[in-house]
Design a protein around this motif. Sequence first.
Motif, short mmCIF file in Angstrom:
data_model
loop_
_atom_site.label_atom_id
_atom_site.label_comp_id
_atom_site.label_asym_id
_atom_site.label_seq_id
_atom_site.Cartn_x
_atom_site.Cartn_y
_atom_site.Cartn_z
N ARG A 14 1.00 -1.04 0.21
CA ARG A 14 0.03 0.26 0.12
C ARG A 14 0.93 1.36 0.53
NH1 ARG A 14 -5.79 -1.41 2.85
NH2 ARG A 14 -5.42 -3.35 3.72
N LYS A 17 1.77 3.06 2.73
CA LYS A 17 2.37 2.63 4.33
C LYS A 17 3.81 2.43 3.63
CE LYS A 17 1.61 0.87 7.84
NZ LYS A 17 0.65 1.96 9.41
N ARG A 60 5.03 -3.05 13.78
CA ARG A 60 4.11 -1.30 13.52
C ARG A 60 4.71 -1.38 12.57
NH1 ARG A 60 2.17 2.91 17.21
NH2 ARG A 60 0.82 3.66 15.90
N PHE A 63 2.90 -3.60 9.48
CA PHE A 63 1.64 -4.16 9.52
C PHE A 63 0.71 -2.67 8.78
CE2 PHE A 63 -2.73 -1.78 11.16
CZ PHE A 63 -3.64 -2.90 10.66
N GLY A 68 -3.58 -6.81 1.00
CA GLY A 68 -4.89 -6.89 1.73
C GLY A 68 -4.71 -7.13 2.27
N ASP A 69 -5.58 -8.55 3.05
CA ASP A 69 -6.08 -8.24 4.67
C ASP A 69 -5.04 -8.20 5.53
OD1 ASP A 69 -9.00 -8.47 2.93
OD2 ASP A 69 -8.58 -10.07 4.30
N GLY A 70 -5.15 -7.62 6.74
CA GLY A 70 -4.09 -7.40 8.13
C GLY A 70 -4.66 -7.35 9.22
N VAL A 71 -4.08 -8.05 10.06
CA VAL A 71 -4.30 -7.79 11.43
C VAL A 71 -3.32 -7.96 12.24
CG1 VAL A 71 -4.23 -10.78 10.91
CG2 VAL A 71 -5.30 -9.53 13.36
N ALA A 72 -3.77 -7.51 12.94
CA ALA A 72 -1.83 -6.93 14.15
C ALA A 72 -2.47 -7.37 15.56
CB ALA A 72 -1.42 -5.62 14.19
N THR A 74 -1.58 -7.73 19.75
CA THR A 74 -0.70 -6.89 21.15
C THR A 74 0.54 -8.06 21.43
OG1 THR A 74 -1.94 -8.58 22.86
CG2 THR A 74 -2.90 -6.14 21.88
N ALA B 227 -9.28 -5.92 4.52
CA ALA B 227 -9.58 -4.88 5.83
C ALA B 227 -8.24 -4.83 7.12
CB ALA B 227 -10.75 -5.88 6.74
N LEU B 228 -7.81 -3.99 7.41
CA LEU B 228 -7.26 -4.45 8.89
C LEU B 228 -7.64 -4.11 9.80
CD1 LEU B 228 -4.78 -1.43 7.08
CD2 LEU B 228 -4.59 -3.59 6.66
N CYS B 229 -6.28 -4.68 10.71
CA CYS B 229 -7.48 -4.32 12.13
C CYS B 229 -6.12 -4.60 13.15
CB CYS B 229 -8.69 -5.83 12.97
SG CYS B 229 -8.81 -7.09 12.08
N SER B 230 -5.94 -3.83 14.19
CA SER B 230 -4.86 -4.05 14.85
C SER B 230 -5.39 -3.53 16.30
CB SER B 230 -3.73 -2.85 13.98
OG SER B 230 -4.08 -1.67 14.78
N ASP B 231 -4.22 -3.62 17.12
CA ASP B 231 -4.49 -3.51 18.38
C ASP B 231 -4.43 -1.76 18.47
OD1 ASP B 231 -1.73 -4.85 17.78
OD2 ASP B 231 -1.03 -4.52 19.70
N TRP B 232 -4.11 -0.81 17.72
CA TRP B 232 -3.44 0.36 17.41
C TRP B 232 -4.90 1.40 16.99
CZ3 TRP B 232 0.57 -2.65 14.37
CH2 TRP B 232 1.01 -2.40 15.79
N THR B 235 -7.75 4.32 11.93
CA THR B 235 -8.10 5.81 11.29
C THR B 235 -9.31 5.28 11.06
OG1 THR B 235 -7.53 4.33 9.29
CG2 THR B 235 -6.25 6.43 10.11
N GLU B 237 -10.38 3.43 7.87
CA GLU B 237 -9.73 2.52 7.23
C GLU B 237 -9.97 1.45 7.81
OE1 GLU B 237 -9.19 5.19 6.09
OE2 GLU B 237 -8.56 6.07 4.18
N GLY B 238 -8.64 1.79 9.34
CA GLY B 238 -8.64 0.49 9.69
C GLY B 238 -6.18 0.19 9.78
N TYR B 239 -5.85 2.20 9.80
CA TYR B 239 -4.86 1.78 9.27
C TYR B 239 -4.21 2.53 11.05
CZ TYR B 239 -4.17 2.06 4.08
OH TYR B 239 -3.76 1.59 2.98
N ASP B 240 -2.99 2.58 11.18
CA ASP B 240 -3.16 2.62 12.47
C ASP B 240 -3.01 3.75 12.16
OD1 ASP B 240 -0.64 1.41 11.13
OD2 ASP B 240 0.29 2.04 12.55
N ILE B 241 -2.51 4.66 13.51
CA ILE B 241 -2.65 6.12 13.36
C ILE B 241 -2.58 6.80 15.18
CG2 ILE B 241 -4.61 6.81 13.70
CD1 ILE B 241 -4.22 9.05 12.07
N GLU B 242 -1.24 8.02 15.12
CA GLU B 242 -0.63 8.14 16.57
C GLU B 242 -1.30 9.68 16.62
OE1 GLU B 242 1.47 7.24 19.44
OE2 GLU B 242 1.45 4.88 18.19
#
Lengths: 282, 391
Positions: A14, A17, A60, A63, A68-72, A74, B227-232, B235, B237-242
């Motif tokens: 992407r 990123k 980080r 991620f 495509g699909d992504g999962v993070a 803890t 799809a994006l999913c994280s512990d952060w 946004t 759309e699922g991007y991590d953002i501080e």
Amino acid sequence: MEYKSSDISSAYLRSRKIPSTACAGCGLGMNHKIVIQAIKELKLAVEDIIWGTSIGCAGRQTFGTWKGDGVAGTHGRIYAIARGLRVVLPPNKELILTVGDGDAFGIGLNHLIHAARSNADMTVIVNDNLGYQSTGGQYGWTTPQGSKTDSSPYGMFEHNLMSEGMDVLHILKGAGATFLARHVSMDGAWAVDTVKKAILNKGFSLVHMTFPCPTNFASKELGSRDPVKIFNWIKNHAAPMGQEKDDTIWVTGIYHDASNSRPEFSRLIHETVEKIRRTGTL
Amino acid sequence: MKRFLETGNFAITEGAILVGCRFFAGYPITPATELAEAMSLRLPQEGGIYLQAEDECAAMHLCIGASLGGYKAMTATSGPGFILYADPYGWALGCECPVVVLNSGRVGPVSGITGAPGQGEFYLMRYPTHGGNFETICLAPNSAQECMAMTVEAFYLSERFRMPVSVLADQLITDGFEDISVPENDAEMKEMGFRVWPRKIHQGPDFYPVTDELDIPPVVLGQNTGALCSDWTPTEEGYDIEEVEAHHKHAYRLIYKVRNNRHIFNHLYEKVHMDDDPDLVVVSYGTPSRVVNTAVKKARSNGLKVGALRLINLWPFPDEHFSLNTKYLVVELNWDGELVREVQRAAPKDSDVHFLGTCGDLPTVPRLTETFEKILKGQPLQRIGWEVEAW
Ligand code: SF4
């Protein structure tokens, strides 16, 4: 190794990123490229892969990079999430996890061992920056003995998982992993070949791949943030299996290849469930 | 309708299967072990998956993985295991991942007494993880039959609200044998008030919209939606953002999708003799409520104007039941007083709030009756050495 960064970037990553927010001179991108090149050479498509990550620099920074699909998960938990996901995903979907050494070999080791035990089909790339660098640079479980870090100001003196003949890959082999390898990020095309084999194994694969962290590890241990210094330091302390020298820290190559030798986790579960559903017994 | 003389664990299993749960992961712990055992027997018969995890933290993470793959998933434990859910519970709240979690309470803290009922997790169900900036939904049944109903309801709510929903039971309800009816078809399920919501799949690209709306499908991976999913902090759309503003938007959804839609489940309570503004309202949830109801009915027949309020929807706390300026007695299976604190907060300022705590064992009807009489006469509650009844 034949790859043009821009080609693979636009096909698989992407733009939002890439480039990542990793420090200038960080070697993580080399590892990342090795994995992406392996995917390209295997002719896998974006939708064939679900990408999992951990926390820390390795997690980080990777991620959300995959198109495509992504999962993070803890700290240390992505292996358990991935195992739950693995068992309900169609078998043709690949699970690739880019994680860090603290995540995999410290806080997540129990979950990692159970992923290996169950031979769950996933490829775990442990990107080793030799400690906890995103928190400023504390020692971890693969930090070379004697290294100065923020939490080992006198030098790292504990027994760890990469010293005195101990090896975290032995633990994972004993736990049932079916593909295990070690590289450093300078291994290029050779590492790409290994990652391809890891992905092709329908079972639990792990590739441990050390990369240079100029900002934290190198600045304390080598007293310099010069990326070239840490690059050379890692390169000089790595040697292919059989060509080790006295000061070799990272013996590189395939440690254990029992690819496709025992039933894969989700296949075993589904075949068993189906048999019980039909016959009421095993 | 099929009838059984069975345990709450059986009822939970059948309830979960009825609504399409085909994944359970757990770790052996008294008194939730029997539920795991029941699932290991029944799920494969329905084509479902039972996994024994390496620990409770993994158990809930396995459920998260299965839910991310499109399955309805459930886990169950008791206090010492629930504490290990703190990590995945937070993940599931933040990523809006539907999972059903059962906690069968025993006596704590720590390992405490394994084989006796306790209610020491009232606040833990509200704050099962760190960080704040969320609401939780918790349902507390008081019988085996209601265990089934609340399991069904928990699955329904977890899909519509896109979040983990917990069922708080205790050892007496999950292990005790009772008469249980299991519906056999949709019509019978409807008759029993069972609501079912199918798993839907979010097609993106705004996986985490800033809204308090319900019925936004959850993230399902492997569907080629990106799809994006994280512990952060995500946004949309699922991007991590501080970024604090992004986090504020995220928190807004986590808090207000629940607060602004309480009408979906705030009918979940029981009132006995509450129509004539009683002089004493006895508040409880779970197993103790069964003794409370008996004692209240007996007190009424003896001419005492006492009523019973049983909370089923524990969280978000239903403040609306506490508008009456009267005396309250809160009966709980703990000695420190947890629910009583919320009642004191929600009741009118000058109302008189009392506490009766037992633990490991239920209060008896005579003890409750004596307590009602004392409170109504304005007499102080008994204090014998360490056995302090007053809160
Ligand atoms: S701290 Fe080290 S490992 Fe982390 S991004 Fe910076 S250079 Fe890379």
